[in-house]
Design an enzyme around this catalytic site. Sequence first.
Site, mmCIF file in Angstrom:
data_model
loop_
_atom_site.group_PDB
_atom_site.id
_atom_site.type_symbol
_atom_site.label_atom_id
_atom_site.label_comp_id
_atom_site.label_asym_id
_atom_site.label_seq_id
_atom_site.Cartn_x
_atom_site.Cartn_y
_atom_site.Cartn_z
ATOM 1 C CE1 TYR A 140 -3.728 2.542 0.892
ATOM 2 C CE2 TYR A 140 -2.023 3.523 2.251
ATOM 3 C CZ TYR A 140 -3.249 3.605 1.628
ATOM 4 O OH TYR A 140 -3.998 4.742 1.750
ATOM 5 C CD GLU B 65 -18.837 34.333 -23.840
ATOM 6 O OE1 GLU B 65 -19.736 34.705 -24.625
ATOM 7 O OE2 GLU B 65 -17.631 34.378 -24.126
#
Length: 400
Positions: free
Chosen positions: A290, A371
């Site tokens: 691990y 926008e």
Amino acid sequence: MKQDFYHKIREMEDDIKNYYRYLHRYPELSGKEYKTQSWILEQLRKWKVECRPCADTGVYAVIRSKNQGHTIALRADMDALPVAEHTGLPWKSEHDGVMHACGHDAHMAVILGCIRILQECRDRLCGNVVFLFQPSEEQQGGARRMIEEGILDDPAPEFIAALHVWPQEAGSITCMPGPVMAQPDAFCIELKGKGGHGASPHLCRNPIPAMASLVNAIGNITADTVSAQEMAVVNVCRIQCGTKYNVVDENGFLEGTIRTYNNEVREKIIRRLKRLTVSTAEAWEMEGIYSMSAGYPATINDKTAARWAARILNERLKNIKVFTEGEASMLGEDFSYFGEYCPTLFLRLGCWSKKEGKRYPLHNGCFEIDESALAEGVLVFCVLVSAFTERGFETEEEFL
């Protein structure tokens, strides 16, 4: 001052959109924002703003007022993502496989609009305004590098704010106290078996069945280990093993992410992952390894800053919806590093298109913004800058 901001922003709204479109057209990946940096510096020098490169591909700028007051910093991230764009916009990315799919182009355009307006109004400003165009948010933690280079030293900000375009009503603002973005850790588990022929599984130790068992166990970690009152995600996102249909590979790999806000919960999950790695490997007579890479700290909005900002915006911007509650995200953000130095506030700027068929999530190749949100973002920041540089957070009693 407020009316001046509003009218000035409306006058230059097309310019702000053009900044966004240019930046969207020419995205650059983390650590490679050289042309973006050069273009931003060019604009700032044209407006006679004090500025310099920093953090290799970033930009530092400051407006120093002659009037006494407080110091605030505004931050925008710069990097794009390795995502192929499918928006079909006239200003779509010209760099194959690279796209501003997380809205950093919008963040930069908003800050540029703020700089231009505040520079024109500098004689009436108080204090100082610092602007941080930060590279490498997506991968390398550019915020930490900027801090290490001393960008918070002179003048030293008393408050740092940023915004992120968000899938909510265009132009609306979420200004909430407390947790906003999680700590994003990455983990990798390697299972080492024994390779061989697919027709002779009894002579091999095939990692794939063991990996399948491990994936199922990992999927139960949050239910078995974490209180339902806590926020946590553990997710396997990549599996790799094998190259041919009749060959048992020796090694298998799992990669995934851990997302948390609470360090105790995080440590519980890590311990559980380590135990599952060992127990699964032993059960299948393999070796389990691990490893993990720690991510940015969680981003937590300062409560005083959030309440103050919400009050200022509600008082001065009646036409903008301000939400003071919202769901904490499990996404990650290195803006959190700035919070180790002074109060910070991470706002959400609604950017969803009015057309439902155009509403795609962040990091999607079809993601695009409305926008109209750009001008609202500029207005919000200009108002907060004006209020903070003049009076700071005031006293908490004044706005509770």
